[in-house]
Design an enzyme around this catalytic site. Structure first.
Site, PDB file in Angstrom:
ATOM      1  N   SER A   1       0.836  -1.198   0.000  1.00 27.39           N
ATOM      2  CA  SER A   1       0.000   0.000   0.000  1.00 27.39           C
ATOM      3  C   SER A   1       0.872   1.250   0.000  1.00 27.39           C
ATOM      4  O   SER A   1       1.781   1.394   0.811  1.00 27.39           O
ATOM      5  CB  SER A   1      -0.903  -0.022   1.243  1.00 27.39           C
ATOM      6  OG  SER A   1      -1.756   1.086   1.243  1.00 27.39           O
ATOM      7  N   GLY A   2       0.589   2.152  -0.951  1.00 27.75           N
ATOM      8  CA  GLY A   2       1.353   3.389  -1.041  1.00 27.75           C
ATOM      9  C   GLY A   2       2.514   3.327  -2.010  1.00 27.75           C
ATOM     10  O   GLY A   2       3.255   4.300  -2.162  1.00 27.75           O
TER      11      GLY A   2
ATOM     12  N   THR B   1      -2.186   1.989  -7.898  1.00 28.09           N
ATOM     13  CA  THR B   1      -3.357   2.626  -8.504  1.00 28.09           C
ATOM     14  C   THR B   1      -2.930   3.666  -9.533  1.00 28.09           C
ATOM     15  O   THR B   1      -3.518   3.759 -10.621  1.00 28.09           O
ATOM     16  CB  THR B   1      -4.232   3.277  -7.409  1.00 28.09           C
ATOM     17  OG1 THR B   1      -4.599   2.272  -6.459  1.00 28.09           O
ATOM     18  CG2 THR B   1      -5.477   3.886  -8.013  1.00 28.09           C
TER      19      THR B   1
ATOM     20  N   ASN C   1      -1.063   4.714   3.484  1.00 27.44           N
ATOM     21  CA  ASN C   1      -1.418   5.327   2.198  1.00 27.44           C
ATOM     22  C   ASN C   1      -2.710   6.112   2.358  1.00 27.44           C
ATOM     23  O   ASN C   1      -3.673   5.611   2.938  1.00 27.44           O
ATOM     24  CB  ASN C   1      -1.587   4.218   1.142  1.00 27.44           C
ATOM     25  CG  ASN C   1      -1.846   4.757  -0.240  1.00 27.44           C
ATOM     26  OD1 ASN C   1      -1.804   5.970  -0.465  1.00 27.44           O
ATOM     27  ND2 ASN C   1      -2.122   3.879  -1.182  1.00 27.44           N
TER      28      ASN C   1
ATOM     29  N   SER D   1      -5.597   4.259  -0.263  1.00 23.68           N
ATOM     30  CA  SER D   1      -5.316   2.827  -0.359  1.00 23.68           C
ATOM     31  C   SER D   1      -6.532   2.078  -0.893  1.00 23.68           C
ATOM     32  O   SER D   1      -7.649   2.251  -0.408  1.00 23.68           O
ATOM     33  CB  SER D   1      -4.946   2.284   1.028  1.00 23.68           C
ATOM     34  OG  SER D   1      -4.770   0.893   0.984  1.00 23.68           O
ATOM     35  N   SER D   2      -6.314   1.255  -1.915  1.00 22.34           N
ATOM     36  CA  SER D   2      -7.403   0.416  -2.441  1.00 22.34           C
ATOM     37  C   SER D   2      -7.692  -0.680  -1.431  1.00 22.34           C
ATOM     38  O   SER D   2      -6.817  -1.464  -1.092  1.00 22.34           O
ATOM     39  CB  SER D   2      -6.997  -0.223  -3.782  1.00 22.34           C
ATOM     40  OG  SER D   2      -6.748   0.757  -4.736  1.00 22.34           O
TER      41      SER D   2
ATOM     42  N   GLY E   1      -0.857  -5.675  -2.170  1.00 25.56           N
ATOM     43  CA  GLY E   1       0.451  -6.289  -2.003  1.00 25.56           C
ATOM     44  C   GLY E   1       0.537  -7.025  -0.677  1.00 25.56           C
ATOM     45  O   GLY E   1      -0.380  -7.020   0.136  1.00 25.56           O
TER      46      GLY E   1
ATOM     47  N   GLU F   1       1.105  -7.772   3.011  1.00 28.01           N
ATOM     48  CA  GLU F   1       0.902  -6.855   4.141  1.00 28.01           C
ATOM     49  C   GLU F   1       1.422  -7.481   5.427  1.00 28.01           C
ATOM     50  O   GLU F   1       1.086  -8.627   5.758  1.00 28.01           O
ATOM     51  CB  GLU F   1      -0.580  -6.495   4.301  1.00 28.01           C
ATOM     52  CG  GLU F   1      -1.091  -5.566   3.209  1.00 28.01           C
ATOM     53  CD  GLU F   1      -2.471  -5.003   3.515  1.00 28.01           C
ATOM     54  OE1 GLU F   1      -3.087  -5.436   4.506  1.00 28.01           O
ATOM     55  OE2 GLU F   1      -2.915  -4.118   2.771  1.00 28.01           O
TER      56      GLU F   1
END
Length: 1040
Positions: free
Chosen positions: A123-124, A128, A173, A176-177, A400, A402
């Site tokens: 994330s980050g 995206t 993030n 974040s998705s 991704g 985590e």
């Protein structure tokens, strides 16, 4: 494009190629495959750091693109940059996401096959943004019309809508998705984007009701409250302050400086209109978002009896208005649960704790189902109506790996997803490398790599995997808790090398684990998971009566999300983990059917600071993204490979024999060139179309020699070329024009003459054949008849029946093929029958045999038989655990064949009594709890009578010689057809069952008789008639 601009472009490309290698010491290598120390993580990080500090955020590993988030604008995504990368070979320009997108697009067009781009990273890291850049590139580079522009706009604007509803601020993030997204972009034969389709995976619904400190709920809630128009907020019953809503402030982070909720709201409103959401849909959608906010504010107090009661009616009023459900129905649904007791439904009040659970479950269900509706609605807007064949480029933007301080169920699912994708990634990479080596005729050397199948099996294996154990614990009756789940894991997975808990760990490891934790050794490293909440999150249950409440909604979207036709059986729905496992298997199948391309996104630091490169953090990501593994696979044999033409074109000035023009084949020219350069035999291999160079230093030495040589050649080439061009241009053009004109006219005339002569001959032959088609075969019609046969067989091949049920759907044959068609049809039907029979399992065969027996007994003779056909027969309806142990001891010698619950009607008075009917090898037993009430040997069984109506009564006629013996039995059985079929099989007597009309006489005892009368009525009833008979009235069923 004119000649000058083409020359300028070629020279620019060559300059870029030269710079990429000669500047390697300052800015690093643009392809990690060229690293000499390719097994060293330190060398890998040094190269990545050099490029990052020079604002070169993209680097290749072969065709894989590594992208480092710069956390600043670099000005490298302009329209001009897109034009530079359009139509250029992959390695001709510095690495860029546009280069990868263009290469995927051109490969798809030239090979007319499907591709996908897997974008991964934590994330980050910029996943995206990477997918947005690819979409923007295709929007500019694809052919354009008004219709195609409309499709392009919808593809681009689907992103802000999905981000609003599916993204949130997390600790790592700000955007974040919180769901996985796979988007297919469909292209027609011209390469124009004509449609798309989106699949979503594992939306983090728990965020709706809970956020960790420093995190926010989904963006759309804040956008609505902060950016919604005043009239809209009044209509929704909302106030312009996030602090007023409990589900928006649990993370204590409602305001974020990097997010402008007001501007984002305007973007979302505009996007919804362009994606063709109607005003009614938009109204109902906002009503649902507002209802979730109101639902989060619903609070419960405990009344005197300790049950939950609503503490505020205002929120309930707005919920009722926005969802279109009556207030008292909502109140009952939020504070009570319906429990089925026999044939009745009883309302059971919630405790405060259960009411909060039900409220949160409803909020998650409403939001989750609405999100699915939103994705489906966008897919309808993107759908391509043209049915012609399309090629596809898929974009997979997936969460991704985590690792948090506390890792729960969501991290478990996400990391399992990454394990599966890593497995797929290595398989596809190895396959691609091996295929290239085999295609070039170079010996493939097996590559050692870590096969993470053992970890995937640990999670997903049937009966023993973590998901199976979790599902089993969720479905187990009794008090199942997160800790009992952990105990079951310890029992099942004890000794597994990649699984450890506090109980199973050694003394040193035990200090790092809590008692409620388990640790998995993933391919990316160890991750410790807390089992707290695993069972609740996996169940994700919504009480049935709450679903019934939502089905009464007048909100059109809620009606679609909670349809009345939704199956509402007593079976528990699939768990979240199982659903995710299935969808992941489907995603894997989709990806395996396409050609893979990869973008690996790296986050340089946790503070989102430009220019800062955190070695420890990047090293960890390099490990779990599998970059070193991929590099080892790419470098297992040869570091550098190029087509002979490209290699010779670049380095031919280094050898006098190949400069300026080589007369032979490119392969021979390269062989002569490398011999002149002094390449050793173990430093290179010659493939069929490419040269393979083993070590980067060999290429660097060649490049350095070329750098010295090119300056000497430049002046000579320039002078010669200018004179040659000026002198030869005019003569060449004049000669070429004359020759082309002459040749072209002669060629076209000859072709036209040949075409016409051939056409006349074919048409005459075809007409003659048609006129004599019904005559015996001869020279005139033989070719026509052969065409008729071939045409019929070709059409027949494409229109063969798909199953034995379609055997009459046989293509009508022309007269000449009638006999052959009949033989083919007969052979094909026999083939389908044989395939069907071979495909039947032993269990299915036994079931069909029982069904066949039932059909011979009841088909066309009993009214409700057709409704039993679809219901499979069970081996027994009462398990041995439910039969009294004393009864089992009594009849165990005879062997229990079948048992079923029945209602027995007394011979005198016809009072109903619940009994168990048990068939053994030699007798039938009527059992009441621990007592055998009656034993009936099959040899004394005279027959079984049933009516021809839709009741479920049967009368067992027993031969009675003694007055003291009990008479016939009158029984009612819900599984009538199954029980009687089993009885006829056990007794091996298909004539035992008799179908009667009207009345059945039975012996109460020897010398006394009774009657059971049967008739049809408006409803089913059983009662004693005035004439003393037992009257069985059943409803008339409609035959299907």
């Amino acid at each position: 494009m004119d000649l000058e601009s083409l020359e300028e472009r070629c020279s620019r490309i060559l300059r870029e190629m030269e710079c990429s290698l000669t500047a390697r010491d300052r800015v690093g290598l643009q392809d990690f495959v060229l690293l000499d120390a390719y097994t060293s993580e330190t060398a890998f990080l040094d190269n990545l750091r050099k490029r990052f500090h020079e604002n070169l955020i993209y680097t290749y590993i072969g065709t894989l693109l590594v992208s480092v988030n710069p956390y600043k604008e670099l000005g490298i995504y302009t329209k001009k940059q897109m034009d530079v990368y359009m139509g250029v070979n992959f390695f001709e320009l510095p690495p860029h996401i546009f280069a990868l997108a263009d290469n995927v697009y051109r490969t798809m067009i030239s090979e007319t096959n499907n591709h996908f781009i897997l974008i991964s990273g934590e994330s980050g890291a910029g996943k995206t943004e990477a997918s947005k850049k690819i979409l923007q590139f295709y929007a500019v580079s694809c052919p354009s019309t008004r219709l195609l522009d409309n499709v392009r706009d919808r593809l681009l604007l689907s992103n802000p809508v999905l981000e609003a509803f599916g993204n949130a601020k997390t600790l790592k993030n700000d955007n974040s998705s919180r769901f996985g997204k796979y988007m297919d972009i469909q292209f027609d034969h011209r390469g124009a984007a004509v449609g798309g389709h989106i699949l979503s995976y594992l939306l983090e619904k728990s965020r709706v009701v809970h956020q960790n400190h420093g995190e926010r709920n989904f963006h759309v809630f804040y956008q609505l409250v902060e950016g919604g128009e005043d009239d809209l907020l009044r209509w929704l019953g909302l106030q312009r302050s996030c602090q007023n809503y409990r589900c928006l402030v649990k993370g204590d982070c409602a305001k974020v400086t990097s997010i402008n909720d007001k501007n984002d709201w305007k973007t979302v409103r505009k996007a919804l209109s362009i994606i063709e959401f109607s005003e009614s849909d938009i109204e109902h959608l906002f009503a649902i978002i507002a209802s979730v906010l109101h639902l989060g504010n619903v609070q419960f107090d405990a009344n005197i009896r300790g049950y939950a009661s609503l503490s505020n009616s205002n929120e309930l009023h707005w919920l009722s208005k926005l969802l279109g459900i009556q207030t008292h129905v909502l109140q009952e649904g939020l504070t009570h649960r319906k429990i089925e007791a026999k044939a009745e439904e009883v309302l059971s009040p919630f405790t405060t704790e259960h009411a909060i659970y039900a409220r949160d479950a409803l909020a998650k269900a409403i939001y989750g189902r609405t999100f699915n509706w939103l994705v489906n609605k966008i897919n309808e807007s993107l759908a391509n109506k043209d049915s012609s064949r399309k090629t596809v480029i898929g974009l997979l933007d997936i969460y991704g790996f985590e690792v948090f301080h506390v890792n729960s169920f969501e991290q478990f699912c996400i990391n399992y997803c990454n394990e599966k994708l890593q497995q797929l990634f290595i398989q596809l990479t190895l396959k691609s490398e091996q295929e290239e080596y085999e295609m070039e005729g170079i010996e493939w050397e097996p590559v050692p790599y870590f096969n993470n199948k053992i970890i995937c099996d640990l999670v997903e294996e049937k009966h023993r995997g973590i998901i199976s154990v979790l599902d089993e614990e969720c479905l187990r009756p009794g008090e199942a808790t997160d800790l009992t789940f952990l105990e079951k894991l310890e029992e099942t997975l004890n000794g597994h090398p990649h699984f450890v808990t506090h109980k199973l760990a050694d003394q040193k490891t035990r200090k790092t684990l809590e008692r409620g934790d388990f640790r998995l050794l993933h391919y990316a490293g160890e991750v410790t998971y807390s089992v707290k909440g695993f069972l609740d999150k996996n169940n994700d249950l919504l009480y049935r009566n709450i679903k019934d409440v939502m089905r009464q909604s007048q909100n059109n979207i809620i009606k679609l999300c909670f349809p009345k036709t939704e199956p509402d059986t007593k079976r528990r729905p699939e768990t979240v983990a199982t659903q995710f496992k299935s969808s992941l298997a489907g995603l894997t199948d989709i990806l395996m059917s396409k050609e893979p391309w990869y973008v690996r996104c790296v986050k340089p630091n946790s503070g989102k600071q430009p220019g800062r490169f955190d070695d420890v953090m990047v090293r960890h990501q390099v490990k779990y993204l599998g970059l070193m593994e991929h590099l080892r696979v790419r470098r297992a044999g040869f570091a550098y490979r190029r087509r002979y033409e490209v290699f010779l074109q670049r380095y031919k000035p280094l050898c006098p024999d190949t400069w300026p023009n080589w007369k032979g084949t490119a392969a021979e020219g390269v062989q002569r060139l490398v011999k002149h350069l002094g390449y050793k035999p173990d430093e290179y291999k010659m493939g069929r179309t490419k040269i393979f160079i083993r070590h980067p230093r060999t290429l660097f030495a060649t490049e350095d020699a070329f750098d010295v040589c090119k300056h000497q050649l430049a002046t000579r080439i320039q002078a010669k070329y200018k004179g040659y061009r000026v002198k030869g241009d005019f003569l060449k053009q004049k000669e070429a024009a004359t020759r082309i004109e002459t040749c072209w006219r002669g060629l076209m005339a000859r072709k036209e003459k040949e075409k016409r002569a051939w056409a006349v001959k074919v048409i005459k032959k075809f007409i003659k054949g048609f006129m004599t088609r019904n005559q015996p075969a001869c020279m005139d019609n033989s070719e026509y008849l052969a065409f008729v046969r071939q045409n019929y067989l070709t059409r027949l091949k494409d229109n063969l029946p798909k199953s034995i049920l379609q055997r009459n759907a046989w293509l009508t044959a022309p007269p000449i093929m009638q006999e052959a068609s009949r033989l083919l049809q007969k052979m094909y039907i026999r083939l389908m029958v044989r395939q069907y029979i071979r495909g039947i399992s032993a269990q299915r065969k036994a079931q069909l045999q029982l069904k066949a027996t039932a059909s011979s007994l009841f088909r066309g003779r009993k009214e409700n038989y057709p409704f039993s056909v679809a219901r499979p027969f069970a081996d027994t309806r009462i398990s041995e655990q439910d039969i009294n142990i004393k009864v089992l001891q009594t009849i165990c010698q005879e062997g229990v064949k079948y048992s079923v619950p029945v209602i027995k009607y007394d011979r005198n008075g016809f009072r109903p009594r619940f009994r168990q009917l048990i068939f053994t090898q030699v007798a039938a037993y009527l059992v009441e709890e621990g007592k055998v009430k009656q034993r009936m040997e099959f040899s004394s069984l005279r027959g079984v009578s049933v009516s021809n109506l839709s009741d479920n009564f049967l009368i067992l006629h027993i031969a009675c010689d003694d007055v003291k013996q009990k008479g016939d039995l009158v029984l009612q059985c819900d599984y009538l057809f199954e029980a009687l079929t089993r009885l006829s099989v056990v007794t091996n007597n298909k004539n035992l069952v008799k179908i009667v009309q009207g009345s059945v006489r039975f012996d109460i005892q020897p010398g006394r008789e009774g009657f059971v009368d049967f008739k049809s009525g408006s409803e089913s009833m059983v009662y004693r008639a005035k004439n003393g008979h037992l009257m069985v009235e059943s409803t008339r069923t409609k035959t299907r």
